[in-house]
Design an enzyme around this catalytic site. Structure first.
Site, PDB file in Angstrom:
ATOM      1  N   LYS A 167       0.875  -1.167   0.000  1.00 24.32           N
ATOM      2  CA  LYS A 167       0.000   0.000   0.000  1.00 24.32           C
ATOM      3  C   LYS A 167       0.911   1.214   0.000  1.00 24.32           C
ATOM      4  CE  LYS A 167      -1.817   3.033   2.003  1.00 24.32           C
ATOM      5  NZ  LYS A 167      -1.757   4.523   1.704  1.00 24.32           N
ATOM      6  N   CYS A 201      13.305  10.963   7.147  1.00 20.98           N
ATOM      7  CA  CYS A 201      13.099  10.543   8.537  1.00 20.98           C
ATOM      8  C   CYS A 201      14.373  10.658   9.349  1.00 20.98           C
ATOM      9  CB  CYS A 201      12.558   9.114   8.588  1.00 20.98           C
ATOM     10  SG  CYS A 201      13.604   7.905   7.741  1.00 20.98           S
TER      11      CYS A 201
END
Length: 505
Positions: free
Chosen positions: A197, A307
């Site tokens: 996904k 990140c």
């Protein structure tokens, strides 16, 4: 929906034909639309133009993908040897590299990042992830023990690795291909089947990868893609599906918490790389120019959407003013512009929605009394680009450690710089966060470097560098920055179960 649609993707992106591109799901080796016909828009963050329509998956598409993956595990894929799987993954990597320009066009259209960055990082690493894990599974050993039995005989214990089964891969938008294949590569190398996904912001390269899987002969159902959103959409339906055996996710800590709750139903294992509020620490004895360059990359690369980026910078007081001035010059030298322009030093944020979030923190910093060293707003762009998601690289000083921009992850091209006086103070400030993903420390004192690495509560500590990655090493976060480690053999601990076989001799 026609199976050749993804082949039209690179050409349509290159030609910039609005609404010419369709992003279907890839389920059981076929590109399909959603049963209910639902779609959503994919827009270019450079100028806000429409790239195309993305199929929005629901329960039906997720269920079909999971069932296809389950069937693949019982079919030819589940019967392949390690060597056969590894050879196929090499073929996947080679095909990505053969279609390098196609993947580059897709990634740049989705993210707006400079071609100079995507061509040297996103696409090469996206392909390399398949080869590195193919090599690892070819060579990884397992334990064997001989033992004496109570009746005076002997027994042999040996371990074998078996795939988890169906792995849900929920991947982020900041490094779409790289971080998706970082999970898909080891998952397939270990013999699993996956349902991906991708982020709703960046559907292109995950879709295009389906074409590659089909071309090189990956069996149907091994690699599946279902597009959609999180809550009450494909993300929630996938992570709560009882046919999913393991879940790997990179993204926000809040979303990770929701996925963990879903995974608790059935006690399914999870691997999470979550948020961060990473500290950079610069001592006065550091190589000054190298430290400025390193912190500039850590704060502003990929428009701060990394990140592992550095949003908190602590500089030893004797060089503080000089460092702030030097970093200011670096930030102001970053020219925003079209991804294809060689002079472009910084791209847009991924979406207007994310820009609103980042600009809200710029406003919070001003309201809390920050000194804005540079930036703090939206750059003046040419008329054709004013619909894009642009923000200025921004540096602040003067805020207390309790400030929102020091406590909360912003995920934009910004940092706050504060002075420190002692090593203990720097450690205490770095650790004063619920997160623990990474840090970067700059010093010429080797003993101090080792001390800092041991004391700072993170999963990854760089000394005199940033974003230098050996893919064989463990990667993951501490505290609220993640659960588990991936990379090298550490990925195998998540993507396989160890089964002990005891043979009485």
């Amino acid at each position: 929906m026609a199976n050749d649609l993804p082949q039209q993707l690179p050409q349509a992106l290159a030609a910039r034909r609005d609404a010419a591109v369709q992003f279907p799901h890839f389920i059981n080796g076929t590109f399909v639309a959603s049963q209910d016909g639902k779609t959503f828009e994919n827009r270019n963050p450079v100028d806000g133009s429409l790239i195309g329509k993305v199929a929005e998956g629901g329960r039906a598409e997720v269920d079909a993908a999971v069932k296809a993956a389950q069937a693949a595990l019982k079919g030819p894929w589940g019967k392949m040897t390690v060597a056969q799987r590894a050879d196929l993954l090499y073929a996947v990597a080679d095909e990505i590299n053969r279609r390098f320009d196609d993947f580059l066009a897709a990634e740049v259209a989705d993210t707006g990042k400079p071609v100079s960055l995507a061509s040297h990082l996103d696409i090469p690493r996206g392909a390399a992830n398949f080869k590195i894990f193919a090599d690892i599974v070819r060579n990884v050993p397992a334990e064997t023990f001989e033992m004496s039995t109570p009746d005076g005989g002997d027994a042999l214990n040996y371990a074998v690795r078996v795939p988890r089964g169906v792995v849900a891969v929920v991947s982020p938008w900041n490094l779409p291909l790289l971080l998706m294949t970082w999970k898909v590569g080891p998952a397939l190398a270990c013999g699993n089947a996956v349902v991906v996904k991708p982020s709703e912001e960046t559907p292109a390269t995950a879709t295009l990868l389906g074409e590659v899987m089909k071309k090189v002969g990956i069996p149907d159902g091994v690699y599946n893609v279902v597009h959609g959103f999180g809550p009450d959409s494909a993300g929630e339906f996938l992570t709560s599906h009882p046919g999913v055996n393991a879940i790997t996710f990179t993204g926000e800590t809040r979303t990770g918490s929701a996925i963990m709750k879903a995974a608790s139903n059935g006690l399914r294992p999870v691997s999470f790389e979550l948020g961060g509020k990473n500290a950079g620490i610069v001592f006065a004895d550091a190589d000054f120019d190298a430290a400025v360059d390193g912190i500039a990359r850590a704060a502003f690369a990929n428009c701060g959407q990394v990140c592992l980026g550095t949003e908190r910078v602590y500089v030893e007081r004797p060089i503080f003013d000089r460092f702030v001035a030097a970093l200011k010059a670096k930030a102001e030298a970053l020219k925003p512009g079209l991804p294809q322009d060689k002079d472009t030093g910084i791209g847009p944020l991924v979406s207007l929605e994310h820009r609103d979030k980042v600009l809200s923190y710029y406003e919070k910093a001003r309201a809390e009394g920050a000194t804005v060293v540079t930036g703090g707003g939206v750059p003046d762009m040419p008329e054709a680009l004013r619909g894009g998601s642009w923000v200025q690289p921004t540096i602040w000083t003067g805020l207390p450690e309790s400030s929102a921009v020091i406590r909360e992850e912003i995920f934009g091209p910004c940092c706050h710089i504060a002075p420190f006086d002692t090593e203990d103070e720097a450690v205490a400030r770095a650790n004063d966060t619920p997160y623990g993903l990474c840090t970067t420390v700059w010093t010429s004192n080797l003993s101090r470097a080792h001390r800092m690495a041991k004391r700072i509560e993170v999963g990854l500590c760089w000394i005199n560098s940033w974003f230098l990655r050996d893919l064989r090493t463990p990667f993951g976060g501490s505290k609220q920055s993640g659960i588990g480690r991936e990379g090298g053999v550490h990925s195998l601990e998540f993507y396989t179960d160890l089964r002990n076989v005891c043979v009485k001799l």
